[in-house]
Design an enzyme around this catalytic site. Structure first.
Site, PDB file in Angstrom:
ATOM      1  N   PRO A  13       0.794  -1.228   0.000  1.00 48.75           N
ATOM      2  CA  PRO A  13       0.000   0.000   0.000  1.00 48.75           C
ATOM      3  C   PRO A  13       0.829   1.283   0.000  1.00 48.75           C
ATOM      4  CG  PRO A  13      -0.087  -1.097   2.140  1.00 48.75           C
ATOM      5  CD  PRO A  13       0.566  -2.052   1.187  1.00 48.75           C
ATOM      6  N   ARG A  21       5.045  10.848  -2.521  1.00 48.83           N
ATOM      7  CA  ARG A  21       4.872  10.523  -1.110  1.00 48.83           C
ATOM      8  C   ARG A  21       6.184  10.744  -0.346  1.00 48.83           C
ATOM      9  NH1 ARG A  21       4.848   4.349   1.120  1.00 48.83           N
ATOM     10  NH2 ARG A  21       4.245   4.868   3.235  1.00 48.83           N
ATOM     11  N   TYR A  26      11.373   8.619   0.798  1.00 50.43           N
ATOM     12  CA  TYR A  26      11.296   7.569  -0.225  1.00 50.43           C
ATOM     13  C   TYR A  26      11.907   7.960  -1.571  1.00 50.43           C
ATOM     14  CZ  TYR A  26       8.101   5.525   3.160  1.00 50.43           C
ATOM     15  OH  TYR A  26       7.563   4.999   4.308  1.00 50.43           O
ATOM     16  N   ASN A  77       7.854  -5.712  -1.258  1.00 50.26           N
ATOM     17  CA  ASN A  77       7.841  -4.642  -0.268  1.00 50.26           C
ATOM     18  C   ASN A  77       6.401  -4.549   0.224  1.00 50.26           C
ATOM     19  OD1 ASN A  77       7.836  -2.354   1.278  1.00 50.26           O
ATOM     20  ND2 ASN A  77       8.931  -1.076  -0.197  1.00 50.26           N
ATOM     21  N   ALA A  80       3.333  -0.870   4.634  1.00 49.69           N
ATOM     22  CA  ALA A  80       2.820  -0.847   6.014  1.00 49.69           C
ATOM     23  C   ALA A  80       2.378  -2.234   6.491  1.00 49.69           C
ATOM     24  CB  ALA A  80       1.662   0.141   6.121  1.00 49.69           C
ATOM     25  N   GLU A 101      12.774  -9.463   0.694  1.00 44.93           N
ATOM     26  CA  GLU A 101      11.995  -8.345   1.261  1.00 44.93           C
ATOM     27  C   GLU A 101      12.803  -7.064   1.042  1.00 44.93           C
ATOM     28  OE1 GLU A 101      11.476  -8.898   5.500  1.00 44.93           O
ATOM     29  OE2 GLU A 101      10.581  -6.910   5.772  1.00 44.93           O
ATOM     30  N   HIS A 103      12.850  -2.776   1.592  1.00 47.94           N
ATOM     31  CA  HIS A 103      12.305  -1.519   2.107  1.00 47.94           C
ATOM     32  C   HIS A 103      13.164  -0.375   1.609  1.00 47.94           C
ATOM     33  CE1 HIS A 103       9.439  -3.610   4.534  1.00 47.94           C
ATOM     34  NE2 HIS A 103      10.417  -4.435   4.900  1.00 47.94           N
ATOM     35  N   ARG A 110      13.710   4.564  11.993  1.00 49.88           N
ATOM     36  CA  ARG A 110      12.407   5.222  12.069  1.00 49.88           C
ATOM     37  C   ARG A 110      11.649   4.764  13.336  1.00 49.88           C
ATOM     38  NH1 ARG A 110       9.631   4.798   6.394  1.00 49.88           N
ATOM     39  NH2 ARG A 110       8.418   6.531   7.276  1.00 49.88           N
TER      40      ARG A 110
END
Ligand code: DQA
Length: 146
Positions: A13, A21, A26, A77, A80, A101, A103, A110
């Site tokens: 998402p 964004r 990012y 990825n 959330a 995976e 990110h 964070r």
């Protein structure tokens, strides 16, 4: 046969908003840029990339299930849903193929809730914090693994 070379790329998402964004977190590349870069790199590696993005958990589960018999490897990825989704974890367990995976941000720098991944213990490996370059590195790694 195309399917023998297929790498499925699953974007969770809000990744459809890449570029707009939180660019300070990012970066400015769009999801289209990422997918284009992966398709190009896949050609160089004699692989085929298929990309899927959804903002809906069940659709992501469906896409992972659909890839079970058709892909040689997966880059995911979960965004959330990384931090919450038992359903995505359970779907990944169905895959026999290597899964990486990714990110974009360094989740460990964070908020504490981002330090938890529901999927890390069922994937082959993980790349965090290298921006969208992480996707390309994941594809290069899968090319060695498959
Ligand atoms: C993310 C990190 C997640 O915490 C966040 O919810 C995302 C993107 C990343 O790529 O850095 O949507 O997975």
């Amino acid at each position: 046969m195309t399917e023998q070379k297929k790498i499925m790329v699953i974007h969770g998402p809000n990744l459809n908003m890449l570029g707009k964004r939180e660019p300070e977190v990012y970066g400015t590349a769009t999801l289209e840029d990422v997918n284009r870069m992966l398709v190009q790199r896949a050609t160089e590696l004699d692989l085929v990339v298929e990309a899927f993005q959804s903002n809906h958990e069940g659709e992501l589960v469906d896409a992972i299930q659909a890839a079970v018999d058709t892909c040689r490897g997966m880059i995911i990825n979960p965004a959330a849903y990384t931090h919450t989704s038992v359903a995505i974890k359970d779907a990944l367990i169905l895959l026999d193929a290597p899964v990486i995976e990714v990110h974009i941000s360094n989740v460990y720098k964070r908020e504490p809730f981002r330090h938890v991944s529901m999927v890390s213990d069922v994937v082959s490996g993980k790349i965090v914090g290298l921006g969208v370059l992480g996707y390309k590195l994941a594809l290069d790694a899968l090319a060695e693994m498959v």
